[in-house]
Motif scaffolding. Structure first.
Motif, PDB file in Angstrom:
ATOM      1  N   THR A 161       0.831  -1.211   0.000  1.00  0.00           N
ATOM      2  CA  THR A 161       0.000   0.000   0.000  1.00  0.00           C
ATOM      3  C   THR A 161       0.869   1.265   0.000  1.00  0.00           C
ATOM      4  O   THR A 161       0.524   2.252  -0.641  1.00  0.00           O
ATOM      5  CB  THR A 161      -0.953   0.036   1.222  1.00  0.00           C
ATOM      6  OG1 THR A 161      -0.216  -0.174   2.430  1.00  0.00           O
ATOM      7  CG2 THR A 161      -2.039  -1.010   1.100  1.00  0.00           C
ATOM      8  N   MET A 185       2.085   1.740  -3.585  1.00  0.00           N
ATOM      9  CA  MET A 185       0.996   2.215  -4.454  1.00  0.00           C
ATOM     10  C   MET A 185       0.653   3.676  -4.186  1.00  0.00           C
ATOM     11  O   MET A 185       0.398   4.444  -5.111  1.00  0.00           O
ATOM     12  CB  MET A 185      -0.242   1.322  -4.291  1.00  0.00           C
ATOM     13  CG  MET A 185      -0.109  -0.012  -4.998  1.00  0.00           C
ATOM     14  SD  MET A 185      -1.652  -0.973  -5.040  1.00  0.00           S
ATOM     15  CE  MET A 185      -1.620  -1.725  -3.438  1.00  0.00           C
ATOM     16  N   GLN A 186       0.659   4.058  -2.919  1.00  0.00           N
ATOM     17  CA  GLN A 186       0.374   5.461  -2.587  1.00  0.00           C
ATOM     18  C   GLN A 186       1.487   6.381  -3.077  1.00  0.00           C
ATOM     19  O   GLN A 186       1.239   7.510  -3.488  1.00  0.00           O
ATOM     20  CB  GLN A 186       0.180   5.615  -1.084  1.00  0.00           C
ATOM     21  CG  GLN A 186      -1.144   5.054  -0.588  1.00  0.00           C
ATOM     22  CD  GLN A 186      -1.231   5.005   0.924  1.00  0.00           C
ATOM     23  OE1 GLN A 186      -0.716   5.877   1.615  1.00  0.00           O
ATOM     24  NE2 GLN A 186      -1.860   3.972   1.451  1.00  0.00           N
ATOM     25  N   GLN A 224       0.939   6.514  -6.943  1.00  0.00           N
ATOM     26  CA  GLN A 224      -0.292   7.200  -7.342  1.00  0.00           C
ATOM     27  C   GLN A 224      -0.504   8.520  -6.606  1.00  0.00           C
ATOM     28  O   GLN A 224      -1.499   9.200  -6.852  1.00  0.00           O
ATOM     29  CB  GLN A 224      -1.485   6.268  -7.100  1.00  0.00           C
ATOM     30  CG  GLN A 224      -1.424   5.002  -7.961  1.00  0.00           C
ATOM     31  CD  GLN A 224      -2.624   4.096  -7.731  1.00  0.00           C
ATOM     32  OE1 GLN A 224      -2.980   3.787  -6.593  1.00  0.00           O
ATOM     33  NE2 GLN A 224      -3.246   3.655  -8.813  1.00  0.00           N
ATOM     34  N   LYS A 254      -4.307   7.989  -1.772  1.00  0.00           N
ATOM     35  CA  LYS A 254      -4.887   6.697  -1.411  1.00  0.00           C
ATOM     36  C   LYS A 254      -6.204   6.476  -2.138  1.00  0.00           C
ATOM     37  O   LYS A 254      -7.057   7.346  -2.176  1.00  0.00           O
ATOM     38  CB  LYS A 254      -5.119   6.659   0.109  1.00  0.00           C
ATOM     39  CG  LYS A 254      -5.460   5.301   0.659  1.00  0.00           C
ATOM     40  CD  LYS A 254      -5.476   5.336   2.184  1.00  0.00           C
ATOM     41  CE  LYS A 254      -5.721   3.960   2.760  1.00  0.00           C
ATOM     42  NZ  LYS A 254      -5.655   3.956   4.225  1.00  0.00           N
ATOM     43  N   GLN A 261      -6.640   0.041  -3.604  1.00  0.00           N
ATOM     44  CA  GLN A 261      -5.280  -0.265  -3.151  1.00  0.00           C
ATOM     45  C   GLN A 261      -5.279  -1.281  -2.015  1.00  0.00           C
ATOM     46  O   GLN A 261      -4.466  -2.216  -2.004  1.00  0.00           O
ATOM     47  CB  GLN A 261      -4.566   1.016  -2.703  1.00  0.00           C
ATOM     48  CG  GLN A 261      -4.227   1.969  -3.832  1.00  0.00           C
ATOM     49  CD  GLN A 261      -3.661   3.283  -3.325  1.00  0.00           C
ATOM     50  OE1 GLN A 261      -3.710   3.577  -2.123  1.00  0.00           O
ATOM     51  NE2 GLN A 261      -3.130   4.082  -4.225  1.00  0.00           N
ATOM     52  N   ALA A 275      -3.518  -4.949  -2.425  1.00  0.00           N
ATOM     53  CA  ALA A 275      -2.386  -5.267  -1.553  1.00  0.00           C
ATOM     54  C   ALA A 275      -2.680  -6.491  -0.685  1.00  0.00           C
ATOM     55  O   ALA A 275      -1.851  -7.391  -0.557  1.00  0.00           O
ATOM     56  CB  ALA A 275      -2.052  -4.065  -0.676  1.00  0.00           C
TER      57      ALA A 275
END
Length: 202
Positions: free
Chosen positions: A83, A86-87, A90, A93, A97, A101
């Protein structure tokens, strides 16, 4: 020594490397929580239902505790790592996600079959079914019951599980099947006062 501890404390609360430190703390919390949950459960279940030497019982308890602690710690670490990545990519949040994850971490860690993973997955399955039912009402997909639905929920759960036990026993998890055999089948058999009241001997 006090100066070293103070320096470490200042570093920890400074906010620097917070994301990395959160991963380490997540791993730590997963290990501790897994041990706190599994050890007493394994202790009680092993000494109540397992016929073996004291040494082998102790090994069983420690192995189950180790597996639970390790897997939960690794899952938390993997989930938080994914996570966080991904944050970072991107920049903010998004709801998917957490699912992506957890899906990946769950497949890698809790997807390996063993008794501990089976029990954890079954525990979560019951919770998410209950949670999804409440979410369906919350979102308006299902009308809110006019009266308390819990009695009907309990009736369905017990009705289905006893029907499965009586007619499709092989479909139930072995530990549940064993417990239900003790409760519903072994209670039909006795030879004298001793195994009627004190010791169950089918």
């Amino acid at each position: 020594m006090a100066a070293v501890i103070q320096t470490i404390n200042q570093f920890l609360v400074s906010g620097q490397y917070h994301s990395i430190l959160a991963l380490i703390k997540g791993l730590r919390n997963g290990i501790v929580y897994g041990a706190k949950v599994r050890f007493p459960h394994a202790l009680v279940m092993t000494f109540l239902f397992k016929s073996d030497s004291f040494r082998n019982k102790l090994i069983t308890i420690l192995q189950a505790t180790y597996t639970h602690s390790k897997n939960l710690g690794l899952f938390v670490l993997s989930y938080k790592t994914l996570t966080t990545i991904m944050q970072y990519v991107q920049t903010q949040k998004y709801q998917p996600q957490s699912f992506i994850a957890a899906f990946c971490a769950g497949y890698l860690i809790f997807g390996r079959y063993n008794k501990v993973n089976e029990q954890i997955n079954l525990y979560l399955l019951s919770r998410i079914i209950y949670g999804l039912a409440k979410l369906a009402v919350k979102k308006g997909y299902v009308p809110k019951p006019k009266k308390d639905a819990f009695p009907m929920f309990a009736a369905l759960v017990w009705g289905i599980v006893l029907w499965l036990f009586e007619h499709e026993k092989d479909t139930l998890q072995p530990s549940l099947r064993s417990s239900m055999t003790y409760l519903y089948t072994d209670s039909n058999k006795w030879h004298d006062l001793k195994d009627f009241i004190i010791h169950n001997k089918p």
